[in-house]
Write an enzyme that holds these catalytic residues in place. Sequence first.
Site, PDB file in Angstrom:
ATOM      1  N   LYS A   1       0.826  -1.215   0.000  1.00  0.00           N
ATOM      2  CA  LYS A   1       0.000   0.000   0.000  1.00  0.00           C
ATOM      3  C   LYS A   1       0.860   1.265   0.000  1.00  0.00           C
ATOM      4  O   LYS A   1       0.476   2.264  -0.608  1.00  0.00           O
ATOM      5  CB  LYS A   1      -0.996  -0.015   1.160  1.00  0.00           C
ATOM      6  CG  LYS A   1      -2.064  -1.092   0.949  1.00  0.00           C
ATOM      7  CD  LYS A   1      -3.331  -0.872   1.742  1.00  0.00           C
ATOM      8  CE  LYS A   1      -4.389  -1.870   1.264  1.00  0.00           C
ATOM      9  NZ  LYS A   1      -5.587  -1.917   2.053  1.00  0.00           N
TER      10      LYS A   1
ATOM     11  N   LYS B   1      -4.846 -10.875  -6.230  1.00  0.00           N
ATOM     12  CA  LYS B   1      -6.070 -11.092  -5.433  1.00  0.00           C
ATOM     13  C   LYS B   1      -7.176 -10.129  -5.851  1.00  0.00           C
ATOM     14  O   LYS B   1      -6.892  -9.008  -6.311  1.00  0.00           O
ATOM     15  CB  LYS B   1      -5.775 -10.996  -3.928  1.00  0.00           C
ATOM     16  CG  LYS B   1      -5.814  -9.618  -3.348  1.00  0.00           C
ATOM     17  CD  LYS B   1      -5.906  -9.630  -1.829  1.00  0.00           C
ATOM     18  CE  LYS B   1      -6.022  -8.177  -1.372  1.00  0.00           C
ATOM     19  NZ  LYS B   1      -6.798  -7.956  -0.187  1.00  0.00           N
TER      20      LYS B   1
ATOM     21  N   LYS C   1     -10.682  -4.458  -3.374  1.00  0.00           N
ATOM     22  CA  LYS C   1     -11.646  -3.341  -3.428  1.00  0.00           C
ATOM     23  C   LYS C   1     -11.110  -2.175  -4.220  1.00  0.00           C
ATOM     24  O   LYS C   1     -11.870  -1.382  -4.771  1.00  0.00           O
ATOM     25  CB  LYS C   1     -11.889  -2.808  -2.007  1.00  0.00           C
ATOM     26  CG  LYS C   1     -12.626  -3.702  -1.101  1.00  0.00           C
ATOM     27  CD  LYS C   1     -12.864  -2.926   0.190  1.00  0.00           C
ATOM     28  CE  LYS C   1     -13.183  -3.828   1.336  1.00  0.00           C
ATOM     29  NZ  LYS C   1     -12.315  -3.626   2.488  1.00  0.00           N
TER      30      LYS C   1
HETATM   31  N1  AQP Z   1      -9.485 -11.475  -2.536  1.00  0.00           N
HETATM   32  C1  AQP Z   1      -9.730 -11.873  -1.305  1.00  0.00           C
HETATM   33  N2  AQP Z   1      -9.925 -13.182  -1.029  1.00  0.00           N
HETATM   34  C2  AQP Z   1     -10.167 -13.599   0.232  1.00  0.00           C
HETATM   35  N3  AQP Z   1     -10.248 -12.766   1.296  1.00  0.00           N
HETATM   36  C3  AQP Z   1     -10.064 -11.458   1.081  1.00  0.00           C
HETATM   37  N4  AQP Z   1     -10.071 -10.385   1.897  1.00  0.00           N
HETATM   38  C4  AQP Z   1      -9.825  -9.281   1.178  1.00  0.00           C
HETATM   39  N5  AQP Z   1      -9.649  -9.591  -0.114  1.00  0.00           N
HETATM   40  C5  AQP Z   1      -9.794 -10.935  -0.215  1.00  0.00           C
HETATM   41  C6  AQP Z   1     -10.318 -10.471   3.333  1.00  0.00           C
HETATM   42  O1  AQP Z   1     -11.472  -9.695   3.627  1.00  0.00           O
HETATM   43  C7  AQP Z   1     -11.357  -9.179   4.949  1.00  0.00           C
HETATM   44  C8  AQP Z   1     -11.699  -7.735   4.948  1.00  0.00           C
HETATM   45  O2  AQP Z   1     -10.781  -7.035   4.158  1.00  0.00           O
HETATM   46  P1  AQP Z   1     -10.463  -5.541   4.540  1.00  0.00           P
HETATM   47  O3  AQP Z   1     -11.706  -4.765   4.485  1.00  0.00           O
HETATM   48  O4  AQP Z   1      -9.726  -5.504   5.819  1.00  0.00           O
HETATM   49  O5  AQP Z   1      -9.518  -5.019   3.452  1.00  0.00           O
HETATM   50  P2  AQP Z   1      -8.367  -5.676   2.619  1.00  0.00           P
HETATM   51  O6  AQP Z   1      -7.830  -6.913   3.186  1.00  0.00           O
HETATM   52  O7  AQP Z   1      -7.355  -4.678   2.387  1.00  0.00           O
HETATM   53  O8  AQP Z   1      -9.256  -6.015   1.393  1.00  0.00           O
HETATM   54  P3  AQP Z   1      -9.277  -5.509  -0.064  1.00  0.00           P
HETATM   55  O9  AQP Z   1     -10.647  -5.847  -0.494  1.00  0.00           O
HETATM   56  O10 AQP Z   1      -8.233  -6.102  -0.877  1.00  0.00           O
HETATM   57  O11 AQP Z   1      -9.081  -3.972  -0.022  1.00  0.00           O
HETATM   58  P4  AQP Z   1      -7.873  -3.167  -0.647  1.00  0.00           P
HETATM   59  O12 AQP Z   1      -8.180  -3.034  -2.087  1.00  0.00           O
HETATM   60  O13 AQP Z   1      -7.923  -1.859   0.077  1.00  0.00           O
HETATM   61  O14 AQP Z   1      -6.605  -3.933  -0.406  1.00  0.00           O
HETATM   62  C9  AQP Z   1      -9.937  -9.476   5.423  1.00  0.00           C
HETATM   63  O15 AQP Z   1      -9.975 -10.551   6.339  1.00  0.00           O
HETATM   64  C10 AQP Z   1      -9.211  -9.854   4.161  1.00  0.00           C
HETATM   65  O16 AQP Z   1      -8.195 -10.792   4.411  1.00  0.00           O
END
Ligand code: AQP
Length: 325
Positions: free
Chosen positions: A110, A192, A195
Site C-alpha cells: 500500500k 487477489k 476493493k
Molecule cells: N481477494 C480476497 N480473497 C479472500 N479474502 C479477502 N479479503 C480481502 N480480499 C480478499 C479479506 O477480507 C477481509 C476484509 O478485508 P479488509 O476490508 O480488511 O480489506 P483488505 O484486506 O485490504 O481487502 P481488499 O478488499 O483487498 O481492499 P484493498 O483493495 O484496500 O486492499 C480481510 O480478512 C481480508 O483478508
Amino acid sequence: MRIFSGIQPSGEIHLGNYLAVIKPWLDLQTKNDCIFCVVDWHAITVPYEPKNLQRKIKEVATIYLTAGINPEKSIVFTQSVVKEHTELAWLLNTITPIGDLQRMTQFKEKSAKQIKNVCAGLLNYPILMAADILLYQTEIVPVGQDQKQHVELAREIARRFNAKFGETFTLPQAQIIKIGAKIMSLTEPNKKMSKSDKPETRIGLFDTPEQIKKKIGSSTTDSGKEIKYNPAEKPGVSNLLTIYSLLSDKTIKDLENEFAGQNYQAFKQKLSELLIEKLTPFRDKKSELENNPAIIDKILAHGASQAEKIAQQTMKKVRVAMGLL
Ligand code: AQP
C-alpha cells in the site's frame, strides 16, 4: 470461544470478502461469542471521501445482516464509536518495534501506491488491528490469507505485553478457510480480488444481474477447454471453480464431474445464474434498509454499547498493568 473479525468500509465489498470471511462467520456464530466490527478507522489510512464514509459504514453493516449475522446473538458495531480501540492502540505502539511494522507485506504494497505521502497510520495499521483483537480477549480471528500476517503480529504483541506487564491478553489465532482464502481477480487471476482495483476485476455484492453476467462472461480463462482445477496452469478457471464451489457448497471434484465435456461459456453461464441468485438478496436488503435507516442505526448503537462494556474491562486491566491507574 470469543471471535472477532471486521471489514473496512472502503471501496466496494466483493466476493473475496464475502466468501473467505463473512460466510464462515455464520457457522461460528451458532456456537461462539462473536463480535463483528465495521473497521472505519482502518479505512481512513488510504485516500477516501469523507462525505461517503457514513454511507459506506451502513452498507457494510447491511451486508453483515443480509449474510445472516444475527445482531441479537452477535455484537455488530462501528469501530470508531468505541474509543478504547485508539487508547489501546497508542499503548501497544510503545511496545511494538518499527521494524515489525515495516516488514508487513500490506504496508509495503500500500505504501508503494502512496509514494508521495505515506502516512504514519498506514504503518501503524497492524497495531490498531492488534488493539481491535486484544481488546475483546479474542481467541479466533477469521480472515483472508492477506491478513494472516497481521493476526500473527497481534499475537506477538500480546505475548510481548504479557511478558513485560503480566498476563493480560488472550493470545489470538487466525482462522483461514482451506480453499478460497484468496479469491483472485477476474481479469488477472494471479492477483487477489481487491476493493481498490478496477470494477471489472471483482464481483461487488451489490452488482446487478447485468453487471454479473458481463463480468463473468469476460473473465479471464485459460488455454485449453477443460473445466479442471489446477491453480498453477489454469488460474482463471480454478478461481471460478473455487467461487462456484463456495457458493454452491459442492466440492470442486463434483463440479469438475458436473461440467465434464462442457465448454467455458456454459460453465460461466451457470456460474452467473448462481451468483445472481445468491447476490439478489444483498441488493434487495440494501434498498429496504436505505428506506428505513433507523434500523441499522439502532443495531449499531446497541452493538457499540455491548462492545464498550467488554473493552472497558480490558482497558482497566491494561492501565493497572502499565502503572497508569
Ligand atoms: N481477494 C480476497 N480473497 C479472500 N479474502 C479477502 N479479503 C480481502 N480480499 C480478499 C479479506 O477480507 C477481509 C476484509 O478485508 P479488509 O476490508 O480488511 O480489506 P483488505 O484486506 O485490504 O481487502 P481488499 O478488499 O483487498 O481492499 P484493498 O483493495 O484496500 O486492499 C480481510 O480478512 C481480508 O483478508
